[in-house]
Design a protein around this motif. Structure first.
Motif, PDB file in Angstrom:
ATOM      1  N   LEU A 177      46.616  73.898 -24.842  1.00 50.88           N
ATOM      2  CA  LEU A 177      45.850  74.082 -26.076  1.00 50.88           C
ATOM      3  C   LEU A 177      44.840  75.220 -25.935  1.00 50.88           C
ATOM      4  O   LEU A 177      44.634  76.012 -26.859  1.00 50.88           O
ATOM      5  CB  LEU A 177      45.134  72.783 -26.453  1.00 50.88           C
ATOM      6  CG  LEU A 177      46.030  71.629 -26.931  1.00 50.88           C
ATOM      7  CD1 LEU A 177      45.211  70.362 -27.133  1.00 50.88           C
ATOM      8  CD2 LEU A 177      46.758  72.007 -28.219  1.00 50.88           C
ATOM      9  N   GLU A 178      44.216  75.320 -24.772  1.00 56.43           N
ATOM     10  CA  GLU A 178      43.264  76.401 -24.523  1.00 56.43           C
ATOM     11  C   GLU A 178      43.957  77.764 -24.559  1.00 56.43           C
ATOM     12  O   GLU A 178      43.427  78.729 -25.132  1.00 56.43           O
ATOM     13  CB  GLU A 178      42.578  76.195 -23.170  1.00 56.43           C
ATOM     14  CG  GLU A 178      41.595  75.023 -23.167  1.00 56.43           C
ATOM     15  CD  GLU A 178      41.055  74.709 -21.784  1.00 56.43           C
ATOM     16  OE1 GLU A 178      40.186  73.826 -21.680  1.00 56.43           O
ATOM     17  OE2 GLU A 178      41.505  75.330 -20.796  1.00 56.43           O
ATOM     18  N   LEU A 179      45.155  77.839 -23.972  1.00 59.53           N
ATOM     19  CA  LEU A 179      45.914  79.097 -24.012  1.00 59.53           C
ATOM     20  C   LEU A 179      46.249  79.477 -25.458  1.00 59.53           C
ATOM     21  O   LEU A 179      46.175  80.649 -25.835  1.00 59.53           O
ATOM     22  CB  LEU A 179      47.195  78.964 -23.184  1.00 59.53           C
ATOM     23  CG  LEU A 179      47.035  78.952 -21.656  1.00 59.53           C
ATOM     24  CD1 LEU A 179      48.353  78.570 -20.985  1.00 59.53           C
ATOM     25  CD2 LEU A 179      46.572  80.318 -21.146  1.00 59.53           C
ATOM     26  N   GLN A 180      46.617  78.459 -26.259  1.00 60.48           N
ATOM     27  CA  GLN A 180      46.947  78.720 -27.667  1.00 60.48           C
ATOM     28  C   GLN A 180      45.735  79.235 -28.438  1.00 60.48           C
ATOM     29  O   GLN A 180      45.880  80.020 -29.375  1.00 60.48           O
ATOM     30  CB  GLN A 180      47.476  77.437 -28.315  1.00 60.48           C
ATOM     31  CG  GLN A 180      48.866  77.042 -27.848  1.00 60.48           C
ATOM     32  CD  GLN A 180      49.257  75.641 -28.328  1.00 60.48           C
ATOM     33  OE1 GLN A 180      48.642  75.094 -29.244  1.00 60.48           O
ATOM     34  NE2 GLN A 180      50.273  75.070 -27.700  1.00 60.48           N
ATOM     35  N   ARG A 181      44.534  78.806 -28.032  1.00 59.96           N
ATOM     36  CA  ARG A 181      43.307  79.263 -28.704  1.00 59.96           C
ATOM     37  C   ARG A 181      42.835  80.609 -28.182  1.00 59.96           C
ATOM     38  O   ARG A 181      41.792  81.110 -28.606  1.00 59.96           O
ATOM     39  CB  ARG A 181      42.192  78.218 -28.521  1.00 59.96           C
ATOM     40  CG  ARG A 181      42.461  76.911 -29.247  1.00 59.96           C
ATOM     41  CD  ARG A 181      41.165  76.117 -29.461  1.00 59.96           C
ATOM     42  NE  ARG A 181      40.498  75.804 -28.214  1.00 59.96           N
ATOM     43  CZ  ARG A 181      40.666  74.670 -27.526  1.00 59.96           C
ATOM     44  NH1 ARG A 181      41.512  73.758 -27.981  1.00 59.96           N
ATOM     45  NH2 ARG A 181      40.004  74.450 -26.412  1.00 59.96           N
ATOM     46  N   GLY A 182      43.580  81.183 -27.230  1.00 54.59           N
ATOM     47  CA  GLY A 182      43.241  82.509 -26.719  1.00 54.59           C
ATOM     48  C   GLY A 182      42.285  82.511 -25.545  1.00 54.59           C
ATOM     49  O   GLY A 182      41.788  83.570 -25.136  1.00 54.59           O
ATOM     50  N   ILE A 183      42.007  81.335 -24.971  1.00 53.92           N
ATOM     51  CA  ILE A 183      41.127  81.277 -23.794  1.00 53.92           C
ATOM     52  C   ILE A 183      41.871  81.865 -22.600  1.00 53.92           C
ATOM     53  O   ILE A 183      43.016  81.491 -22.315  1.00 53.92           O
ATOM     54  CB  ILE A 183      40.686  79.826 -23.510  1.00 53.92           C
ATOM     55  CG1 ILE A 183      39.851  79.302 -24.693  1.00 53.92           C
ATOM     56  CG2 ILE A 183      39.895  79.728 -22.209  1.00 53.92           C
ATOM     57  CD1 ILE A 183      39.493  77.835 -24.612  1.00 53.92           C
ATOM     58  N   LYS A 184      41.253  82.796 -21.921  1.00 60.05           N
ATOM     59  CA  LYS A 184      41.892  83.518 -20.825  1.00 60.05           C
ATOM     60  C   LYS A 184      42.029  82.625 -19.590  1.00 60.05           C
ATOM     61  O   LYS A 184      41.107  81.911 -19.215  1.00 60.05           O
ATOM     62  CB  LYS A 184      41.095  84.774 -20.467  1.00 60.05           C
ATOM     63  CG  LYS A 184      41.052  85.822 -21.574  1.00 60.05           C
ATOM     64  CD  LYS A 184      42.454  86.342 -21.875  1.00 60.05           C
ATOM     65  CE  LYS A 184      42.434  87.398 -22.986  1.00 60.05           C
ATOM     66  NZ  LYS A 184      43.798  87.830 -23.348  1.00 60.05           N
ATOM     67  N   THR A 242      49.819  82.822 -17.997  1.00 61.75           N
ATOM     68  CA  THR A 242      50.082  82.894 -19.438  1.00 61.75           C
ATOM     69  C   THR A 242      50.778  81.649 -19.982  1.00 61.75           C
ATOM     70  O   THR A 242      50.888  81.487 -21.197  1.00 61.75           O
ATOM     71  CB  THR A 242      50.960  84.116 -19.752  1.00 61.75           C
ATOM     72  OG1 THR A 242      52.173  84.025 -18.992  1.00 61.75           O
ATOM     73  CG2 THR A 242      50.228  85.403 -19.406  1.00 61.75           C
ATOM     74  N   GLU A 243      51.272  80.780 -19.096  1.00 58.69           N
ATOM     75  CA  GLU A 243      51.950  79.566 -19.557  1.00 58.69           C
ATOM     76  C   GLU A 243      51.793  78.459 -18.532  1.00 58.69           C
ATOM     77  O   GLU A 243      51.574  78.711 -17.349  1.00 58.69           O
ATOM     78  CB  GLU A 243      53.447  79.817 -19.793  1.00 58.69           C
ATOM     79  CG  GLU A 243      54.220  80.151 -18.539  1.00 58.69           C
ATOM     80  CD  GLU A 243      55.727  80.184 -18.733  1.00 58.69           C
ATOM     81  OE1 GLU A 243      56.240  79.460 -19.617  1.00 58.69           O
ATOM     82  OE2 GLU A 243      56.404  80.918 -17.988  1.00 58.69           O
ATOM     83  N   GLU A 257      45.224  74.323 -12.315  1.00 60.22           N
ATOM     84  CA  GLU A 257      44.156  75.131 -12.921  1.00 60.22           C
ATOM     85  C   GLU A 257      44.228  76.600 -12.503  1.00 60.22           C
ATOM     86  O   GLU A 257      43.812  77.475 -13.253  1.00 60.22           O
ATOM     87  CB  GLU A 257      42.800  74.533 -12.540  1.00 60.22           C
ATOM     88  CG  GLU A 257      42.534  73.194 -13.234  1.00 60.22           C
ATOM     89  CD  GLU A 257      41.293  72.493 -12.710  1.00 60.22           C
ATOM     90  OE1 GLU A 257      40.803  72.878 -11.621  1.00 60.22           O
ATOM     91  OE2 GLU A 257      40.818  71.550 -13.372  1.00 60.22           O
ATOM     92  N   GLU A 258      44.774  76.871 -11.323  1.00 64.28           N
ATOM     93  CA  GLU A 258      44.806  78.249 -10.830  1.00 64.28           C
ATOM     94  C   GLU A 258      46.136  78.967 -11.067  1.00 64.28           C
ATOM     95  O   GLU A 258      46.173  80.196 -11.088  1.00 64.28           O
ATOM     96  CB  GLU A 258      44.468  78.264  -9.337  1.00 64.28           C
ATOM     97  CG  GLU A 258      43.028  77.815  -9.052  1.00 64.28           C
ATOM     98  CD  GLU A 258      42.668  77.867  -7.571  1.00 64.28           C
ATOM     99  OE1 GLU A 258      43.344  78.606  -6.819  1.00 64.28           O
ATOM    100  OE2 GLU A 258      41.729  77.160  -7.168  1.00 64.28           O
ATOM    101  N   THR A 259      47.223  78.188 -11.241  1.00 66.43           N
ATOM    102  CA  THR A 259      48.537  78.826 -11.394  1.00 66.43           C
ATOM    103  C   THR A 259      49.266  78.417 -12.670  1.00 66.43           C
ATOM    104  O   THR A 259      50.241  79.060 -13.061  1.00 66.43           O
ATOM    105  CB  THR A 259      49.459  78.478 -10.201  1.00 66.43           C
ATOM    106  OG1 THR A 259      49.787  77.079 -10.262  1.00 66.43           O
ATOM    107  CG2 THR A 259      48.793  78.790  -8.871  1.00 66.43           C
ATOM    108  N   GLY A 260      48.842  77.296 -13.306  1.00 61.46           N
ATOM    109  CA  GLY A 260      49.557  76.795 -14.474  1.00 61.46           C
ATOM    110  C   GLY A 260      50.767  75.962 -14.128  1.00 61.46           C
ATOM    111  O   GLY A 260      51.527  75.564 -15.019  1.00 61.46           O
TER     112      GLY A 260
END
Length: 523
Positions: A77-84, A88-89, A472-475
């Motif tokens: 959800l954070e990635l979808q909101r543009g949080i760096k 990327t996934e 948290e560090e690699t996704g």
């Protein structure tokens, strides 16, 4: 009262006239006076709270969809909101969901399912005749010729007949009776149902259920829910996760001090460990069950997933019959299969079956009664199971394409199993046993003392701390070994090998880089 409440809601400038020519302020005062006639009641306590709920449900844990997965969802959800993020996934390597990882469905299976779901397509020249033949057979056995009707609680009769024929072929002619076949909502439903019937007693007579450690968390979850006693037996990690009968003897003798061991669960090929049991091992287990009067549960959902050339899948049913009538007429056995794994990967259809042999006739009636409470398993899942056990045969139109697709899926899985094993074993502080079968790696990881202190400070198990940092560090989302069980002082994680080869290489490289950095950080 309604008028008064409306007046309160309108309250605005005191000079504004209301609809009856009075100021809004006087109308609000009138409304307040009316409302005070009935004093506001305090909110009553909730009936259902953590304290009042069923404690057996509260005790249930299921690591495969546990805290790590919840965190993965938050990060997505954070990635979808543009949080760096440093990635990327989120790669969900936590669960054996083949098609979610990009595996393509088997064409023939989907063709038959399409025809069953929308019978108007039976007139279409776009579908092969062998697919139409199977769809017609399934539909003719359904009420109203429709998948949308209920089936018998035990399942559609012709599908149970096809399952019995499949088992007979698989086991080299060992007979299977359709009356012993129960179609289920995935294998999990069958396992839960048979355990419900097996669990009884209280205190020291409470049913003990023997499960392998590491185990698939369904077992510990159902045991908790039923308030049974979990009896752990440990697989031998130093011997490729082999099952040792001496360890079974140790576990059962200890368990007899506080419960009544009644059930022995086997997962073959193993989840999460990937080991494939030898025929000799299965014979030893059956003899042990006969000797100790244990009801055997054989979870065989990965029977198509065998990759090592030195290994072969042997069903418990076949070995039991080959051991002679003293065993085959007495040892009670329930075995399970599913549409979710193998080369099919049709998790969402929730198709499965269990075969139960040597069940007491009166218990068979009780089992059907229990199944009837949930009416029937999804009929679409039953149809999917039928296609698994009744695939195209030589001479049929779809046989070549079906065989090509099946071999491609299993061949790719074999390559990915070897790739995963080799790459993990190149990383300092990681050791991975050969992945003989199933679709997971369960590598052992070294966690430094400082990392264990940090985990304790975060009130986490060391491998949970490791997996959370990895996410948290690699996704990359994997499941800590503590969710499956492991010997004290050892740490692992489970990761599926299902991603496409290039993505899997990326995942493995990221894990390698993370692990080396982790060791340096907490050295």
């Amino acid at each position: 009262m309604q008028r008064a409440a409306a007046l309160v809601r309108r309250g605005c400038c005191p000079r504004t006239l209301g609809p009856w020519g009075r100021s809004q302020s006087s109308a609000a005062a009138e409304a307040s006076a009316v409302l005070k006639v009935r004093p506001e009641r305090s909110r009553r306590e909730r009936i259902l709270t953590l304290e009042s709920m069923n404690p057996q449900v509260k005790a249930v844990e299921y690591a495969v969809r546990g805290p790590i997965v919840l965190k993965a969802g938050e990060i997505e959800l954070e990635l979808q909101r543009g949080i760096k993020k440093p990635f990327t996934e989120v790669i969900r390597a936590n669960i054996g969901d083949a098609q979610a990882m990009g595996q393509q469905p088997i064409t023939f299976l989907r063709q038959v399912m399409a025809l069953c779901t929308y019978p108007n397509l039976l007139d279409s020249p776009s579908f092969p005749e062998d697919a139409k033949k199977r769809a017609r057979r399934i539909l003719q056995a359904c009420g109203g010729n429709s998948l949308g009707s209920y089936s018998a609680s035990q399942g559609v009769n012709c599908i149970r007949e096809d399952v019995a024929a499949y088992i007979t072929r698989r086991d080299g002619g060992v007979p299977a009776d359709p009356d012993n076949i129960y179609l289920t909502t995935g294998a999990s439903d069958g396992i839960s149902t048979i355990l419900k019937i097996l669990v009884s007693g209280g205190g020291k007579s409470r049913t003990g259920v023997m499960i392998p450690i590491p185990q698939y968390p369904l077992y510990s979850a159902v045991i908790s829910e039923l308030d049974a006693i979990q009896v752990n037996y440990y697989l031998d990690e130093d011997n490729c996760w082999a099952l040792n009968v001496n360890e079974l003897r140790r576990a059962v003798q200890q368990a007899k001090e506080h419960c009544n061991p009644k059930v022995l669960c086997i997962i073959n090929p193993g989840n999460p460990t990937g080991q494939v049991q030898s025929r000799k091992c299965i014979e030893d287990v059956i003899h042990f069950a006969w000797e100790e009067k244990l009801f055997l549960l054989a979870d065989e959902v990965y029977q198509d997933n065998v990759y090592s050339s030195d290994c072969k899948f042997h069903s418990f049913k076949k070995v039991l019959y080959e051991m002679g009538p003293e065993y085959s007429s007495n040892v009670e056995l329930a075995s399970f299969h599913s549409t979710s794994k193998g080369y099919m990967g049709e998790c969402g259809y929730r198709g499965g079956y269990m075969e139960v042999i040597n069940l007491h006739p009166e218990i068979k009636g009780q089992l059907v009664k229990l199944l009837s409470v949930r009416l029937c398993p999804p009929v679409s899942g039953q149809a999917a199971m039928d296609i698994v056990v009744n695939p195209p045969v030589p001479g049929e139109e779809s046989f070549e394409q079906f065989s090509r697709e099946k071999e491609s899926v299993l061949g790719n899985l074999a390559k990915k199993a070897k790739l995963t094993e080799d790459m993990f074993n190149q990383v300092p502080g990681i050791h991975c046993n050969p992945l003989m079968g199933a679709m997971y790696a369960f590598p052992r990881i070294f966690i430094p003392a400082k990392a264990m202190e940090a985990a304790q400070a975060h009130k986490m198990a060391p491998d949970m701390f490791y997996c959370m940092k990895l996410l948290e560090e690699t996704g990359i989302c994997v499941v800590p070994g503590s969710g499956f069980g492991q010997r004290e002082g050892t740490y692992h994680f489970r990761m599926t090998i299902l991603p496409p080869v290039e993505k899997l290489k990326t995942v493995l490289q990221k894990v390698k880089d993370f692990h080396i950095k982790f060791l340096e950080e907490y050295a």
